[in-house]
Motif scaffolding. Structure first.
Motif, PDB file in Angstrom:
ATOM      1  N   TYR A 198       0.847  -1.190   0.000  1.00  0.00           N
ATOM      2  CA  TYR A 198       0.000   0.000   0.000  1.00  0.00           C
ATOM      3  C   TYR A 198       0.884   1.242   0.000  1.00  0.00           C
ATOM      4  O   TYR A 198       1.947   1.261   0.605  1.00  0.00           O
ATOM      5  N   ALA A 199       0.429   2.262  -0.710  1.00  0.00           N
ATOM      6  CA  ALA A 199       1.142   3.543  -0.721  1.00  0.00           C
ATOM      7  C   ALA A 199       0.138   4.660  -0.892  1.00  0.00           C
ATOM      8  O   ALA A 199      -0.697   4.619  -1.798  1.00  0.00           O
ATOM      9  N   LYS A 200       0.232   5.649  -0.029  1.00  0.00           N
ATOM     10  CA  LYS A 200      -0.629   6.825  -0.116  1.00  0.00           C
ATOM     11  C   LYS A 200       0.140   8.031   0.374  1.00  0.00           C
ATOM     12  O   LYS A 200       0.621   8.048   1.519  1.00  0.00           O
ATOM     13  N   ASN A 201       0.274   9.025  -0.482  1.00  0.00           N
ATOM     14  CA  ASN A 201       0.933  10.252  -0.057  1.00  0.00           C
ATOM     15  C   ASN A 201       0.206  10.815   1.159  1.00  0.00           C
ATOM     16  O   ASN A 201      -1.016  10.842   1.210  1.00  0.00           O
ATOM     17  N   GLY A 202       0.983  11.247   2.134  1.00  0.00           N
ATOM     18  CA  GLY A 202       0.386  11.782   3.342  1.00  0.00           C
ATOM     19  C   GLY A 202       0.284  10.784   4.465  1.00  0.00           C
ATOM     20  O   GLY A 202       0.077  11.167   5.620  1.00  0.00           O
ATOM     21  N   THR A 203       0.410   9.482   4.149  1.00  0.00           N
ATOM     22  CA  THR A 203       0.394   8.486   5.221  1.00  0.00           C
ATOM     23  C   THR A 203       1.635   7.602   5.170  1.00  0.00           C
ATOM     24  O   THR A 203       2.579   7.807   5.920  1.00  0.00           O
ATOM     25  N   VAL A 204       1.673   6.628   4.254  1.00  0.00           N
ATOM     26  CA  VAL A 204       2.756   5.648   4.310  1.00  0.00           C
ATOM     27  C   VAL A 204       2.888   4.890   3.004  1.00  0.00           C
ATOM     28  O   VAL A 204       1.927   4.754   2.248  1.00  0.00           O
ATOM     29  N   ALA A 205       4.088   4.414   2.741  1.00  0.00           N
ATOM     30  CA  ALA A 205       4.334   3.376   1.742  1.00  0.00           C
ATOM     31  C   ALA A 205       4.752   2.142   2.525  1.00  0.00           C
ATOM     32  O   ALA A 205       5.670   2.215   3.352  1.00  0.00           O
ATOM     33  N   ALA A 206       4.082   1.017   2.284  1.00  0.00           N
ATOM     34  CA  ALA A 206       4.340  -0.178   3.078  1.00  0.00           C
ATOM     35  C   ALA A 206       4.402  -1.412   2.197  1.00  0.00           C
ATOM     36  O   ALA A 206       3.598  -1.573   1.280  1.00  0.00           O
ATOM     37  N   SER A 207       5.363  -2.282   2.494  1.00  0.00           N
ATOM     38  CA  SER A 207       5.473  -3.579   1.837  1.00  0.00           C
ATOM     39  C   SER A 207       5.637  -4.626   2.928  1.00  0.00           C
ATOM     40  O   SER A 207       6.526  -4.521   3.775  1.00  0.00           O
ATOM     41  N   ALA A 208       4.768  -5.630   2.908  1.00  0.00           N
ATOM     42  CA  ALA A 208       4.714  -6.601   3.987  1.00  0.00           C
ATOM     43  C   ALA A 208       5.294  -7.944   3.590  1.00  0.00           C
ATOM     44  O   ALA A 208       5.438  -8.267   2.409  1.00  0.00           O
ATOM     45  N   THR A 209       5.592  -8.749   4.594  1.00  0.00           N
ATOM     46  CA  THR A 209       6.110 -10.095   4.390  1.00  0.00           C
ATOM     47  C   THR A 209       5.748 -10.936   5.598  1.00  0.00           C
ATOM     48  O   THR A 209       5.813 -10.471   6.734  1.00  0.00           O
ATOM     49  N   GLY A 210       5.335 -12.173   5.351  1.00  0.00           N
ATOM     50  CA  GLY A 210       4.990 -13.033   6.473  1.00  0.00           C
ATOM     51  C   GLY A 210       3.896 -14.011   6.115  1.00  0.00           C
ATOM     52  O   GLY A 210       3.793 -14.473   4.978  1.00  0.00           O
ATOM     53  N   ALA A 211       3.031 -14.307   7.084  1.00  0.00           N
ATOM     54  CA  ALA A 211       1.944 -15.262   6.904  1.00  0.00           C
ATOM     55  C   ALA A 211       0.862 -14.620   6.041  1.00  0.00           C
ATOM     56  O   ALA A 211       0.022 -13.873   6.523  1.00  0.00           O
ATOM     57  N   GLY A 212       0.875 -14.920   4.750  1.00  0.00           N
ATOM     58  CA  GLY A 212       0.031 -14.220   3.799  1.00  0.00           C
ATOM     59  C   GLY A 212      -1.448 -14.257   4.106  1.00  0.00           C
ATOM     60  O   GLY A 212      -2.152 -13.248   3.965  1.00  0.00           O
ATOM     61  N   GLU A 213      -1.958 -15.412   4.538  1.00  0.00           N
ATOM     62  CA  GLU A 213      -3.376 -15.512   4.830  1.00  0.00           C
ATOM     63  C   GLU A 213      -3.789 -14.578   5.957  1.00  0.00           C
ATOM     64  O   GLU A 213      -4.873 -13.973   5.934  1.00  0.00           O
ATOM     65  N   VAL A 214      -2.922 -14.425   6.946  1.00  0.00           N
ATOM     66  CA  VAL A 214      -3.220 -13.528   8.061  1.00  0.00           C
ATOM     67  C   VAL A 214      -3.140 -12.069   7.621  1.00  0.00           C
ATOM     68  O   VAL A 214      -3.964 -11.240   8.027  1.00  0.00           O
ATOM     69  N   PHE A 215      -2.188 -11.747   6.766  1.00  0.00           N
ATOM     70  CA  PHE A 215      -2.074 -10.376   6.273  1.00  0.00           C
ATOM     71  C   PHE A 215      -3.277 -10.012   5.397  1.00  0.00           C
ATOM     72  O   PHE A 215      -3.715  -8.858   5.379  1.00  0.00           O
ATOM     73  N   LEU A 216      -3.806 -10.997   4.689  1.00  0.00           N
ATOM     74  CA  LEU A 216      -5.024 -10.764   3.923  1.00  0.00           C
ATOM     75  C   LEU A 216      -6.209 -10.500   4.844  1.00  0.00           C
ATOM     76  O   LEU A 216      -6.958  -9.528   4.668  1.00  0.00           O
ATOM     77  N   ARG A 217      -6.399 -11.353   5.827  1.00  0.00           N
ATOM     78  CA  ARG A 217      -7.531 -11.206   6.739  1.00  0.00           C
ATOM     79  C   ARG A 217      -7.454  -9.927   7.546  1.00  0.00           C
ATOM     80  O   ARG A 217      -8.482  -9.321   7.871  1.00  0.00           O
ATOM     81  N   GLY A 218      -6.243  -9.517   7.875  1.00  0.00           N
ATOM     82  CA  GLY A 218      -6.067  -8.311   8.678  1.00  0.00           C
ATOM     83  C   GLY A 218      -5.887  -7.046   7.873  1.00  0.00           C
ATOM     84  O   GLY A 218      -5.707  -5.970   8.455  1.00  0.00           O
TER      85      GLY A 218
ATOM     86  N   GLY B 276      -3.225 -15.279  14.345  1.00  0.00           N
ATOM     87  CA  GLY B 276      -2.557 -16.560  14.176  1.00  0.00           C
ATOM     88  C   GLY B 276      -1.361 -16.576  13.261  1.00  0.00           C
ATOM     89  O   GLY B 276      -0.951 -17.643  12.806  1.00  0.00           O
ATOM     90  N   GLY B 277      -0.766 -15.414  12.966  1.00  0.00           N
ATOM     91  CA  GLY B 277       0.394 -15.399  12.085  1.00  0.00           C
ATOM     92  C   GLY B 277       1.352 -14.280  12.423  1.00  0.00           C
ATOM     93  O   GLY B 277       0.991 -13.322  13.115  1.00  0.00           O
ATOM     94  N   THR B 278       2.576 -14.411  11.946  1.00  0.00           N
ATOM     95  CA  THR B 278       3.592 -13.403  12.199  1.00  0.00           C
ATOM     96  C   THR B 278       4.166 -12.898  10.882  1.00  0.00           C
ATOM     97  O   THR B 278       3.938 -13.472   9.818  1.00  0.00           O
ATOM     98  N   GLY B 279       4.932 -11.837  10.976  1.00  0.00           N
ATOM     99  CA  GLY B 279       5.568 -11.274   9.792  1.00  0.00           C
ATOM    100  C   GLY B 279       6.136  -9.914  10.099  1.00  0.00           C
ATOM    101  O   GLY B 279       6.336  -9.544  11.260  1.00  0.00           O
ATOM    102  N   GLY B 280       6.407  -9.157   9.035  1.00  0.00           N
ATOM    103  CA  GLY B 280       6.996  -7.835   9.214  1.00  0.00           C
ATOM    104  C   GLY B 280       6.585  -6.906   8.095  1.00  0.00           C
ATOM    105  O   GLY B 280       5.908  -7.302   7.140  1.00  0.00           O
ATOM    106  N   VAL B 281       7.010  -5.661   8.211  1.00  0.00           N
ATOM    107  CA  VAL B 281       6.692  -4.661   7.198  1.00  0.00           C
ATOM    108  C   VAL B 281       7.808  -3.628   7.157  1.00  0.00           C
ATOM    109  O   VAL B 281       8.455  -3.363   8.177  1.00  0.00           O
TER     110      VAL B 281
END
Length: 366
Positions: free
Chosen positions: A266-286, A319-324
């Motif tokens: 996700y990227a939006k001027n004024g807030t953040v650019a973010a790239s995630a890595t980890g338990a994909g199903e949990v990152f989708l649900r969250g 139920g999952g871990t990861g980073g960003v």
């Protein structure tokens, strides 16, 4: 007082730093290792008002996946050099674009392409095997100035999926193309195509064999993750990109968070650019990446506090871990993770490169 209550009682504000004009790339720029900022315990950080960002004045950052971190005792000097060089080369590729006045979108694409071409990382050349012993790759890219985004999922013949994702963003009216249609679009658009054996590496094959229980071996020392990049350009425009080979022994057709806007990228001027890595199903649900942005935009949180809440407090409960890796237009950077470690690095305005690959350089839950 708990850590959470201490953080809520303390006003949080975004940094007011501005990103200055980038200098020309200087060959042999200094490379730093380790994470001195992480020496302070999280409890002490909370007492001072919450998590603090890892760095400031950052123009581009990359990650090489979260999961089982590299251990110093299991890593040879040659292996350490290879991983650090891989991250640093990606950072410098992106900075070269920025130094020449290029966009943050072009910078993250350049950085991720380098990681996709490096067999050490789980993307492109180093992608893991599916359960059917094939490769299906996912990628996405997003532009913060207008929320334009592009993605591909389940591609089997694109050398650099991140470039295909950018073409979807810029050359079609769609956001995501999948499977054979995405492969055909990339080929028609002139992107280099490859056969499945391009992605084959002995290491990934052995991982598949162990996952299927056909071979036994020592615990893996390399994280099982994804690659990604975030950047800010001279116009203070943000961009993010993510690319992955997915999970070892995953079902054919499985798609994780990496190509999904709002989950892995996700990227939006004024807030953040973010790239995630980890338990994909949990990152989708969250809805991990966009939640960080929303906490900043609607919750009044600063970048470090928002990223910490999502990665360390919210996602593990699912139920999952990861980073960003998270970056704002002021050059404030943070890389929190709930996994044991996360391979990542960043480059500052003055050309300083920092790479972090060992578990003790990136303690979990910070």
């Amino acid at each position: 007082m708990t850590r959470n209550s201490a953080r809520r009682l303390t006003p949080l504000c975004a940094g007011a730093l501005s990103v200055t004009a980038l200098l020309a790339v200087v060959p042999g720029s200094a490379v730093s290792v380790g994470r001195p900022e992480a020496a302070e315990p999280v409890a002490a950080q909370a007492a001072k008002g919450g998590p603090r960002p890892d760095a400031r004045h950052v123009v581009i950052a990359v990650h090489g996946g979260a999961g089982t971190a590299l251990k110093r005792e299991d890593t040879t000097p040659a292996q350490e050099k290879a991983y650090r060089d891989g991250l640093a080369e990606a950072l410098r590729a992106g900075r070269q674009v920025l130094a020449e006045g290029g966009s943050s979108v072009a910078a993250v694409e350049a950085a991720v392409r380098r990681l996709e071409d490096n067999p050490l990382f789980n993307a492109g050349k180093g992608a893991v095997f599916n359960a059917d012993a094939g490769h299906e790759l996912d990628a996405s890219i997003m532009r913060g100035s207008d929320l334009a985004a592009g993605a591909v999922a389940g591609v089997r013949n694109v050398r650099n999926p991140v470039s295909a994702a950018r073409l979807v963003m810029e050359k079609t009216k769609h956001v995501m193309l999948a499977g054979e249609g995405a492969d055909d679009f990339a080929a028609r658009s002139g992107l280099p195509t490859v056969t499945q054996d391009h992605y084959w590496t002995e290491k990934r094959w052995q991982e598949l064999m162990r996952a299927k229980g056909r071979q036994k071996g020592p615990r893996e020392i390399l994280t099982q993750g994804t690659v990604g990049a975030v950047a800010v350009d001279r116009g203070r425009n943000l961009a993010a990109a993510t690319s992955t080979g997915g999970l070892t022994n995953k079902m054919a057709g499985r798609v994780g968070d990496s190509p999904v806007v709002g989950a892995g990228t996700y990227a939006k001027n004024g807030t953040v650019a973010a790239s995630a890595t980890g338990a994909g199903e949990v990152f989708l649900r969250g809805a991990a990446a966009v939640t960080i942005s929303h906490l900043i935009e609607f919750g009044g949180r600063d970048l470090a506090g928002a990223a910490y809440e999502v990665l360390v407090e919210r996602l593990p409960e699912l139920g999952g871990t990861g980073g960003v890796i998270a970056l704002n237009a002021a050059g404030v950077f943070d890389a929190p993770h709930s996994s044991e470690g996360m391979l990542h690095g960043y480059l500052t305005e003055d050309g300083r490169v920092v790479t972090k690959i060992f578990a003790d350089e990136t303690p979990a839950n910070q």
